[in-house]
Motif scaffolding. Structure first.
Motif, short mmCIF file in Angstrom:
data_model
loop_
_atom_site.label_atom_id
_atom_site.label_comp_id
_atom_site.label_asym_id
_atom_site.label_seq_id
_atom_site.Cartn_x
_atom_site.Cartn_y
_atom_site.Cartn_z
N PRO A 1 20.90 7.26 4.84
CA PRO A 1 21.43 6.15 5.65
C PRO A 1 20.34 5.39 6.40
CG PRO A 1 21.79 8.24 6.77
CD PRO A 1 21.24 8.58 5.41
N VAL A 2 19.13 5.94 6.42
CA VAL A 2 18.02 5.33 7.15
C VAL A 2 17.19 4.47 6.21
CG1 VAL A 2 15.92 5.79 8.47
CG2 VAL A 2 17.93 7.23 8.80
N THR A 3 16.86 3.28 6.65
CA THR A 3 15.99 2.37 5.91
C THR A 3 14.63 2.33 6.57
OG1 THR A 3 17.82 0.99 5.14
CG2 THR A 3 15.66 -0.03 5.20
N VAL A 4 13.59 2.35 5.76
CA VAL A 4 12.22 2.26 6.26
C VAL A 4 11.72 0.83 6.03
CG1 VAL A 4 9.85 3.12 6.05
CG2 VAL A 4 11.78 4.69 5.77
N ARG A 5 11.11 0.29 7.06
CA ARG A 5 10.58 -1.08 6.97
C ARG A 5 9.08 -1.06 7.29
NH1 ARG A 5 12.61 -6.58 8.15
NH2 ARG A 5 10.91 -7.83 9.01
N TYR A 6 8.28 -1.63 6.38
CA TYR A 6 6.84 -1.75 6.58
C TYR A 6 6.51 -3.23 6.82
CZ TYR A 6 6.08 2.99 4.79
OH TYR A 6 6.10 4.35 4.60
N ASP A 7 5.90 -3.51 7.97
CA ASP A 7 5.47 -4.87 8.29
C ASP A 7 3.94 -4.94 8.22
OD1 ASP A 7 7.90 -6.51 9.20
OD2 ASP A 7 8.13 -4.66 10.34
N GLU A 8 3.44 -5.90 7.45
CA GLU A 8 2.00 -6.08 7.37
C GLU A 8 1.53 -6.88 8.58
OE1 GLU A 8 -1.25 -7.11 3.89
OE2 GLU A 8 0.58 -8.29 4.01
N LYS A 9 0.51 -6.39 9.26
CA LYS A 9 0.02 -7.01 10.47
C LYS A 9 -1.47 -7.33 10.32
CE LYS A 9 3.90 -6.37 12.81
NZ LYS A 9 4.75 -7.49 13.27
#
Length: 347
Positions: free
Chosen positions: A293-301
């Motif tokens: 149920p958990v979504t992982v989000r990767y943001d490029e910085k």
């Protein structure tokens, strides 16, 4: 102008009132080298991009489909006896499921004989939630299948299929042709579910390929690639009568990558465990999947220019302040030692 000059915080000392020293030159050289090193380090950090991750519970979308990418080689099982089926917890059960899937007939050496697209059952099918049967083979078909088995023909299944985004399974099996096993009793002793997983992943090929090429170390999108499972030959009978059902259990984690210069990429990481069940009649391979149920989000910085300038100012100011203190202490120490040497108290 004289009133304005009062606010000068950086008053200048005439050159003829200052004195260069060897210690001061040494400290200055060390300061410049260290300042250049720190500047280059800060610039590298500013230029590089990094990833920040977060986890959250994403609202599910109704009737959303999931693409499963498969590339599996079965060197001891002819394509003619294989069917690819899909089933999920919602009760959907598709016999000879098809999307963009192909069967490659292989020789015993692994060379491709022919390729055909997997389509809906050609002969018709009767399907329930646990079993299904195909029919329509005559004696010529049986003889042709016997010839395939005796020549050591294998099969490679590659492509993708779209399924409901709910827990379920896809499987390669011989269930659709189980009624033929009576006519192929001797031959079926020489077929088995030995296989190599060339590739299994969830999501679109384009996004997965981009993530694997550019974002190494940020996720596991194809942990089963390259895995081989072999059904050993029985020494007493020289056959593969101890065939098996191989089951792979995948826990799928939806993952979103948000690059700075590209639209968001939606892929699925997963972990996998496997199990082998002894079965002497129906060799098959199952991929069972469930969703986290958990979504992982990767943001490029990337560091902003203002932050980089602040860091440079801090580095330069700090270095020259510390260097001034070191130079002052060193100079006072040298002068003090020189005075002691003049009056003969150094020793």
């Amino acid at each position: 102008m004289r009133s304005v000059r009062r606010f000068d915080l950086y008053r200048k000392v005439p050159r003829d009132l200052s004195e260069p020293t060897v210690s001061g030159a040494a400290v200055s050289c060390c300061t410049l080298v260290f300042a250049l090193y720190l500047f280059i380090s800060e610039f590298v950090v500013f230029w590089q991009r990094h990833w920040e991750s977060e986890m959250f519970i994403e609202q599910s979308k109704t009737e959303e489909k999931l693409q499963i990418n498969l590339d599996i080689t079965l060197p001891s099982l002819p394509c003619e006896l294989l069917s690819f089926d899909a089933q999920d917890v919602m009760g959907s059960h598709e016999v000879d499921a098809h999307g963009n899937l192909f069967k490659d007939r292989l020789t015993s050496k692994g060379d491709v004989i022919a390729r055909e697209e997997i389509q809906s059952s050609h002969y018709g099918a009767s399907a329930g939630l646990t079993r299904h049967i195909s029919w329509g083979y005559d004696n010529q078909d049986v003889d042709r299948i016997k010839k395939m088995i005796h020549s050591g023909e294998g099969c490679r299944v590659a492509g993708h299929v779209r399924v409901n985004k709910v827990p379920g399974n896809v499987h390669l099996s011989t269930y659709s042709h189980s009624y033929l096993f009576g006519s192929l009793y001797q031959e079926t002793r020489n077929i088995n579910i030995t296989h190599t997983i060339n590739h299994i992943s969830f999501g679109t090929d384009e996004d997965i390929g981009y993530v694997k090429r550019h974002f190494e170390g940020t996720g596991i999108v194809s942990p089963l690639d390259g895995l081989t499972r072999v059904v050993a030959e029985r020494k007493d009978t020289k056959s593969f009568a101890d065939s098996a059902i191989f089951e792979y259990y995948a826990k799928v984690v939806p993952t979103t990558y948000v690059p700075l210069d590209k639209p968001p990429l939606h892929v699925y990481q997963f972990t996998a465990n496997s199990n082998r069940i002894a079965n002497q009649q129906m060799p098959s391979l199952y991929l069972r999947y469930d969703f986290s149920p958990v979504t992982v989000r990767y943001d490029e910085k990337q560091e902003s220019l203002s932050h980089f300038l602040v860091q440079i100012c801090a580095v330069v100011g700090g270095i020259f302040t510390v260097a001034g203190l070191v130079d002052s202490a060193l100079h006072k120490g040298i002068v003090h030692l020189a005075k002691k040497a003049q009056i003969g108290k150094l020793g």
